[in-house]
Design a protein around this motif. Structure first.
Motif, PDB file in Angstrom:
ATOM      1  N   GLU A  46       0.837  -1.193   0.000  1.00 47.79           N
ATOM      2  CA  GLU A  46       0.000   0.000   0.000  1.00 47.79           C
ATOM      3  C   GLU A  46       0.880   1.255   0.000  1.00 47.79           C
ATOM      4  N   CYS A  47       0.353   2.296  -0.628  1.00 47.35           N
ATOM      5  CA  CYS A  47       1.047   3.569  -0.648  1.00 47.35           C
ATOM      6  C   CYS A  47       0.714   4.333   0.625  1.00 47.35           C
ATOM      7  N   SER A 103       1.107   9.905  -8.023  1.00 49.48           N
ATOM      8  CA  SER A 103       0.036   8.942  -7.903  1.00 49.48           C
ATOM      9  C   SER A 103       0.274   8.032  -6.714  1.00 49.48           C
ATOM     10  N   ARG A 105      -0.808   4.878  -7.086  1.00 50.82           N
ATOM     11  CA  ARG A 105      -0.890   3.569  -7.725  1.00 50.82           C
ATOM     12  C   ARG A 105       0.475   2.929  -7.886  1.00 50.82           C
ATOM     13  N   THR A 106       0.537   1.671  -7.503  1.00 53.35           N
ATOM     14  CA  THR A 106       1.793   0.928  -7.590  1.00 53.35           C
ATOM     15  C   THR A 106       2.313   0.903  -9.015  1.00 53.35           C
ATOM     16  N   ASP A 107       1.416   0.731  -9.990  1.00 54.23           N
ATOM     17  CA  ASP A 107       1.858   0.573 -11.375  1.00 54.23           C
ATOM     18  C   ASP A 107       2.314   1.882 -12.024  1.00 54.23           C
ATOM     19  N   ARG A 108       2.270   2.983 -11.306  1.00 52.40           N
ATOM     20  CA  ARG A 108       2.773   4.260 -11.826  1.00 52.40           C
ATOM     21  C   ARG A 108       4.243   4.469 -11.475  1.00 52.40           C
TER      22      ARG A 108
END
Length: 122
Positions: A46-47, A103, A105-108
């Motif tokens: 988690e961010c 962001s 989001r992990t994928d960013r």
């Protein structure tokens, strides 16, 4: 390519503080938004906080808002996470990450450090 190395993790009692650092090398640090993620055993990553390229914008997970502060020093190619009022549920491996987009989001995020363990005892 960007290489990221975290430091500053450790064992602390509940209510204590730690400051994590993430040193970057490679491409221009100021080209990237930066984020701190964490992953506890059996849980998804988690961010917890992210910061814009200039440091002018920051954002936090609700679980850490008011206790954690993210900052960066572009002259030193370093991003920090000041963690205060730590709780046992903050125990996790903490990762810093770099990416082109501000962001959660992990994928960013394209580049990741190896992680540093934070353990908060009750």
């Amino acid at each position: 390519q960007v290489q990221l190395v975290e430091s500053g993790g450790g064992l602390v009692q509940a209510g204590g503080s730690l400051r994590l650092s993430c040193a970057a090398s490679g491409r221009a640090f100021s080209d990237y938004a930066m984020a701190w993620f964490r992953q506890a055993p059996g849980k998804e990553r988690e961010c917890v906080a992210y910061i814009s390229r200039t440091g002018g914008s920051t954002n936090y997970a609700d679980s850490v808002k008011g206790r954690f502060t993210v900052s960066r020093d572009n002259a030193k190619n370093t991003v920090y996470l000041q963690m205060d009022s730590l709780k046992p549920e903050d125990t996790a491996v903490y990762y810093c990450a770099a990416g082109p987009t501000y962001s959660a989001r992990t994928d960013r995020y394209y580049y990741w450090g190896q992680g540093t363990q934070v353990t908060v005892s009750s």
